[in-house]
Design an enzyme around this catalytic site. Structure first.
Site, PDB file in Angstrom:
ATOM      1  N   VAL A  38       1.076  -1.094  -0.167  1.00 34.96           N
ATOM      2  CA  VAL A  38       0.014  -0.097  -0.092  1.00 34.96           C
ATOM      3  C   VAL A  38       0.930   1.376  -0.042  1.00 34.96           C
ATOM      4  CG1 VAL A  38      -1.682  -0.994   0.985  1.00 34.96           C
ATOM      5  CG2 VAL A  38      -0.129  -0.126   2.493  1.00 34.96           C
ATOM      6  N   CYS A  39       0.283   2.408  -0.441  1.00 37.41           N
ATOM      7  CA  CYS A  39       1.031   3.598  -0.415  1.00 37.41           C
ATOM      8  C   CYS A  39       1.560   3.987   0.759  1.00 37.41           C
ATOM      9  CB  CYS A  39      -0.221   4.556  -0.745  1.00 37.41           C
ATOM     10  SG  CYS A  39       0.586   6.306  -0.765  1.00 37.41           S
ATOM     11  N   PRO A  40       2.721   4.372   1.034  1.00 41.85           N
ATOM     12  CA  PRO A  40       3.349   4.825  -0.288  1.00 41.85           C
ATOM     13  C   PRO A  40       4.682   3.663  -0.653  1.00 41.85           C
ATOM     14  CG  PRO A  40       4.712   5.840   1.808  1.00 41.85           C
ATOM     15  CD  PRO A  40       3.414   5.031   2.106  1.00 41.85           C
ATOM     16  N   ASP A  66      -2.359  -1.469  -5.247  1.00 41.79           N
ATOM     17  CA  ASP A  66      -2.883  -0.105  -4.480  1.00 41.79           C
ATOM     18  C   ASP A  66      -3.650   0.946  -5.472  1.00 41.79           C
ATOM     19  OD1 ASP A  66      -3.786   1.664  -2.745  1.00 41.79           O
ATOM     20  OD2 ASP A  66      -1.651   2.207  -1.901  1.00 41.79           O
ATOM     21  N   ASP A  92      -0.257   8.406  -7.392  1.00 45.27           N
ATOM     22  CA  ASP A  92       0.841   8.800  -6.853  1.00 45.27           C
ATOM     23  C   ASP A  92       2.051   8.215  -8.058  1.00 45.27           C
ATOM     24  OD1 ASP A  92      -0.416   9.045  -4.481  1.00 45.27           O
ATOM     25  OD2 ASP A  92       0.406   7.175  -3.629  1.00 45.27           O
TER      26      ASP A  92
END
Length: 78
Positions: free
Chosen positions: A13-15, A40, A46
Site C-alpha cells: 500500500v501507499c507509499p 493499490d 501517486d
C-alpha cells in the site's frame, strides 16, 4: 546491454510502491525502463505524480484484473 527491469509491488500500500520504484530507478542507468506492478488504487495517482516531480517519463499505464502496470523510463536519457 539493457538495464530494463520489473518491480512487483502487488499487495503493497501507499507509499511503498512509489518508494520502491524510486529506489529501483536510482539504481538503473538513465534511459532504462522499469515496469512496475501494483494493486493499490492510490498508485494510479501517486506514480504519475512521482514521475512528473522526479522527471521520469511515464510511458504507459494499464489496468487488468485489479493489477496496475506502469512503464517508466528513468530520467537522464541521452
Amino acid at each position: 546491454m539493457s538495464d530494463d527491469r520489473g518491480l512487483d509491488c502487488r499487495g503493497l500500500v501507499c507509499p511503498l510502491p512509489v518508494l520502491r520504484a524510486r529506489k529501483a530507478l536510482m539504481a538503473m542507468a538513465p534511459g532504462a525502463v522499469l515496469t512496475l506492478l501494483a494493486t493499490d488504487a492510490a498508485a494510479m495517482l501517486d506514480v504519475p505524480a512521482f514521475c512528473q516531480s522526479a522527471g521520469h517519463a511515464l510511458l504507459a499505464t494499464e489496468e487488468a484484473g485489479g493489477v496496475l502496470t506502469f512503464t517508466i523510463r528513468r530520467a537522464g536519457q541521452g
